[in-house]
Design a protein around this motif. Structure first.
Motif: not given
Length: 123
Positions: A9-21
């Motif tokens: 998890g973390g902070s990201v701008q709209a339209g961005g991506s993250l990968r949770l494990s």
């Protein structure tokens, strides 16, 4: 002893991506159905996606369908959630869940839960 630990998890701008494990231990990983749930402050917990033990049947909430993808790596005892096209309304604490019964996970009544990882999406 079954343990689930989320990360990514973390902070990201709209339209961005993250990968949770979700790293699992203490049980036969491949024999459990697993899912991702999320809860924003002041709101009820909601299902994000659930993956059947068989590995082919998945269910996605309408709000994330087409943007999120769930997968599992049995050799690494890890569940993943690839999130793309993130929106501010995706901001929540994300939890990993596991249970031998698919429908139990789908209903949000899984036996095992992780501690959560925070996802924040800014405009």
């Amino acid at each position: 002893q079954v343990q689930l630990v989320e990360s990514g998890g973390g902070s990201v701008q709209a339209g961005g991506s993250l990968r949770l494990s979700c790293a699992a231990s203490g049980y036969t990983f491949g024999d459990f159905s697993m899912g991702w749930f999320r809860q924003a402050p002041g709101k009820e917990r909601e299902e994000v996606t659930v993956l059947w033990t068989g590995g082919t049947l998945t269910h996605y909430a309408d709000s994330v369908k087409g943007r999120f993808t769930v997968s599992r790596d049995n050799s690494k005892n890890t569940l993943y959630l690839q999130m793309t096209g993130l929106k501010p309304e995706d901001t929540a604490m994300y939890y990993c869940a596991a249970d031998p019964n698919y429908n139990t996970v789908l209903r949000g009544r899984a036996t095992y839960w992780g501690q959560g990882t925070q996802v924040t999406v800014t405009s």
